[in-house]
Structure formats: C-alpha cells, structure tokens
Design an enzyme around this catalytic site. Structure first.
Site, PDB file in Angstrom:
ATOM      1  N   ARG A 146       0.830  -1.200   0.000  1.00  0.00           N
ATOM      2  CA  ARG A 146       0.000   0.000   0.000  1.00  0.00           C
ATOM      3  C   ARG A 146       0.871   1.259   0.000  1.00  0.00           C
ATOM      4  NH1 ARG A 146      -3.602  -1.536   5.172  1.00  0.00           N
ATOM      5  NH2 ARG A 146      -1.559  -2.408   5.738  1.00  0.00           N
ATOM      6  N   LYS A 180       1.684   2.055   7.455  1.00  0.00           N
ATOM      7  CA  LYS A 180       1.991   1.223   8.611  1.00  0.00           C
ATOM      8  C   LYS A 180       2.949   1.927   9.560  1.00  0.00           C
ATOM      9  CE  LYS A 180       0.712  -2.174   9.548  1.00  0.00           C
ATOM     10  NZ  LYS A 180      -0.485  -2.412  10.402  1.00  0.00           N
ATOM     11  N   TYR A 188      -1.158   4.306  10.703  1.00  0.00           N
ATOM     12  CA  TYR A 188      -1.568   3.275  11.644  1.00  0.00           C
ATOM     13  C   TYR A 188      -0.393   3.009  12.574  1.00  0.00           C
ATOM     14  CZ  TYR A 188      -5.709   2.113   8.854  1.00  0.00           C
ATOM     15  OH  TYR A 188      -6.908   2.165   8.183  1.00  0.00           O
ATOM     16  N   HIS A 241      -0.875   1.315  16.228  1.00  0.00           N
ATOM     17  CA  HIS A 241      -1.106   0.136  17.078  1.00  0.00           C
ATOM     18  C   HIS A 241      -0.058   0.060  18.183  1.00  0.00           C
ATOM     19  CE1 HIS A 241      -4.213  -1.217  14.310  1.00  0.00           C
ATOM     20  NE2 HIS A 241      -3.363  -1.061  13.315  1.00  0.00           N
ATOM     21  N   GLU A 287      -5.988   4.531  13.774  1.00  0.00           N
ATOM     22  CA  GLU A 287      -6.935   3.613  14.417  1.00  0.00           C
ATOM     23  C   GLU A 287      -7.583   4.173  15.680  1.00  0.00           C
ATOM     24  OE1 GLU A 287      -2.975   2.632  16.334  1.00  0.00           O
ATOM     25  OE2 GLU A 287      -3.682   3.118  14.308  1.00  0.00           O
ATOM     26  N   ASP A 331      -2.808  -6.904  15.154  1.00  0.00           N
ATOM     27  CA  ASP A 331      -2.188  -5.576  15.241  1.00  0.00           C
ATOM     28  C   ASP A 331      -2.269  -5.008  16.645  1.00  0.00           C
ATOM     29  OD1 ASP A 331      -1.202  -5.222  12.699  1.00  0.00           O
ATOM     30  OD2 ASP A 331      -3.025  -4.321  11.922  1.00  0.00           O
TER      31      ASP A 331
END
Length: 370
Positions: free
Chosen positions: A15, A75, A94, A96, A118, A270
């Site tokens: 991505r 990420k 993101y 996490h 998130e 995740d």
C-alpha cells in the site's frame, strides 16, 4: 505545509499512503507533496501518475524525511526508519502502539507528535480511519481461512460450503463489529455455517435483522466460547478495544482442545491478538502450527490487496491530512475532537490512555500538553 509520502518498508506491504487523487487535492490546497520514487508501484501507481497530479518525486526516504513536516504513512515505522524522524515531525499513520512498546518509547523519547489512524474516533464512537481496513481484513479472513483449511496447507481438508449431502465448515467469528461483520458476511456467502459472538446484544440484533438467521448470533461469554470453539473448523478473531491491547478470548489450553487441522485467523493481531497463542506473522511466512491448529496472524492483511486498500484508505484519511496541513497540528487537534483522540504521543508524552496502560507509562491527557 510540506507533506511527505515515503515508500512502505514493512514485509510485503504494497500500500501507499496517498493516491494521485489525494495528492491533487493537497496541491490544490496550496501544499507541497513529496513522494518517494516507486512508493506507489505496489498499488499499480507510477511516479508519472504522481507527477501529473502535482507531486514532486524524491530519490529516497532520507530526502522525504529531511524535507517534510508531515509524514503520512500506512503502517507503523519500522526499526530501520526510526532514526529518520525528528522532534518537529508530525506522523500520521496506523500505529497500534499498545502492541509495540519499543516504538512507543522511541516516539516518546524522540518527541514526535504521532497521530494514529486507528484511534481517531468520532463522538458517536465510530473509528472512521480504521473502518475501511477492518472491512477489507474482515472480507479477507474467510478467504485465508478457506485456503488454510485445505489439506495441502495443513488444514483439516474441509470445504467452506461443503457439498451436496456433506456439512459445510463451522465458522466462529469473535466480534461483530466492522471486521467481524464483514468476515461473517463473506463466510456466509461461501455457504459456511457461521456464528458471530459479541458482548453487545444490540450489535447482534442488527446482524439478526439483516441476515434473518442465516448467520447465527450468540452473546459472548467464556463458556459459550469454549463450547463453540472446540467444534469449529475456522475461528476468526475480530475483537477491538480502541487504542488498547486486544483481550485473549481463546487461551492456550483451549487451543489444545480444538480439532487438529482447524484454523485460527487473528485479525486483531495488530493490537496484540485475540488468541493467547498468536504472534505476528508476515505475508512471506503467514502461518504456524500450535498443538495441531493452524494460526494465520499477518499484521498487515490488507497489504495483500493494495490497489483496493490504498484507494479505500485515502478516501477516509485525506480530509484529516488536509486539516492538519492547512491548520497545523495544534490548531487541527484543538478544533477537531475526533482527530485529537487520534493523538498517541505528543512532545515526549503518551496521550492515549490505553497505550500508557499497556506499557506502564505515564499518561498525559492531550489537553494538558497543547
């Protein structure tokens, strides 16, 4: 503002954080966008596409981080990226962090202002930036589960939809939210016998209303999980506590009682995973076996379908990227409570309570640090 789009370096992560359409909107808003060369290649987006949209192409990641003020990724930063960050960077991706103490401490020590997709959360509890990836991961989970139920992949040799005169696979989905609901939908479409478990009875009622009993619903409890899991062919973990570690709903002891060759797909990995026996895997090496049970716990599932994922992600992140770039991060978080909830670290402090609790770090509400 100068917005930097580096190439993702996580294992088999195809991505990219912005489409040419997104770049065009940012450039139209008066911002400069710098994209690392070949960053979009995995999503079938060329450098020429970005240039045509108004972006500048940088030769490498070092150039991106040196120029940009706002770093937009897909990420979480990988260890090889850490030293590229400066204290004056704003990171939007993101994260996490509840499942990654090393990264949390680095962001705190470096003083990076980090906003996690998130944990951006609206007043009604929606997670608008997590939703599309949860949707995609949920839809992928039965596909992956079906593949690993095949005998050559280590599974029991069960076809999801069964056959005439033969029972279909028994699928248990833990969690009826965005990921779990989509997982159940696809599993049902594959004609499996599907049960969704959740503590939220209203959520289960919605599933009942839509599916009219085609998908069964059960209120989640320890005993109910134990009874259903040991008879399941495929269990999909799709639980979420925003910002915090996912609870372990299936213990190592319960895994021992499952059928040999059954499959666990952990969408929650995740955030630490819904199964005690889970650990993060990659697209290059996606599964492992514990007590005869196949575990699939890839930490970036949607990265396998980047063309779909990249466009779905940009559709929802772009308004927030524009907001940060146009107003500046301080004014943006003051003016948008949903975005403010996304801030995980700020000037050397942990501003997300779930992350602080996960790593036993001091928690500083954002209102005290802006």
């Amino acid at each position: 503002m100068i917005v930097g789009i580096p190439k993702e370096v996580k294992n088999h992560e195809y991505r990219v954080a912005a489409t040419p359409e997104g770049v065009r909107e940012l450039v139209h808003g008066g911002h400069r966008v710098v994209v690392e060369t070949t960053a979009g290649a995995g999503s079938a987006i060329t450098d020429d596409h970005y240039v045509a949209a108004g972006a500048q192409i940088a030769a490498d990641a070092e150039a991106i981080f040196a120029e940009a003020q706002l770093i937009v990724k897909v990420k979480e930063p990988q260890p090889e990226e850490y030293e590229r960050f400066r204290a004056d960077h704003v990171l939007f991706t993101y994260l996490h962090l509840a499942a990654d103490e090393k990264l949390t401490r680095f962001l705190v020590d470096r003083g990076v202002r980090a906003v996690a997709y998130e944990t951006v959360q609206t007043a009604d509890g929606r997670l608008p930036l997590l939703a599309p990836m949860s949707e995609i991961a949920g839809r992928m989970a039965p596909q992956e589960g079906a593949k690993y139920l095949e005998r050559p992949s280590g599974g029991r040799g069960v076809l999801m939809g069964g056959a005439s005169g033969v029972m279909p696979a028994k699928v248990v989905v833990l969690g009826g939210g965005m990921a779990g609901g989509n997982a159940a939908q696809i599993a049902a479409g594959m004609e499996a016998d599907v049960v969704v478990m959740d503590k939220d009875v209203d959520r289960l009622r919605d599933i009942d209303r839509i599916w009219h009993g085609r998908i069964q619903t059960v209120t989640s409890s320890r005993l109910a999980i134990e009874r259903l899991v040991v008879e399941a062919d495929l269990v999909i973990g799709a639980v979420l506590v925003p910002g915090a570690r996912a609870p372990h709903l299936i213990s190592a002891e319960l895994v021992k009682q499952m059928r040999p060759g059954s499959v666990l797909v952990d969408i929650s990995i995740d955030q630490g995973g819904a199964f005690e026996t889970s650990h993060v895997t990659t697209h290059a090496d996606p599964t492992y076996v514990v007590d005869g049970v196949v575990h699939y716990a890839v930490g970036n599932m949607p990265g396998a379908v980047p063309r779909t994922s990249t466009y779905a992600l940009t559709n929802v992140t772009l308004p927030y990227v524009l907001e940060i770039a146009s107003a500046g991060i301080e004014a943006a978080v003051r003016g948008d409570p949903a975005l403010a909830r996304g801030v995980n670290t700020w000037d050397g402090r942990v501003t997300n309570e779930g992350v602080a609790e996960a790593h036993r770090l001091a928690y500083a509400p954002l209102s005290l640090t802006t």
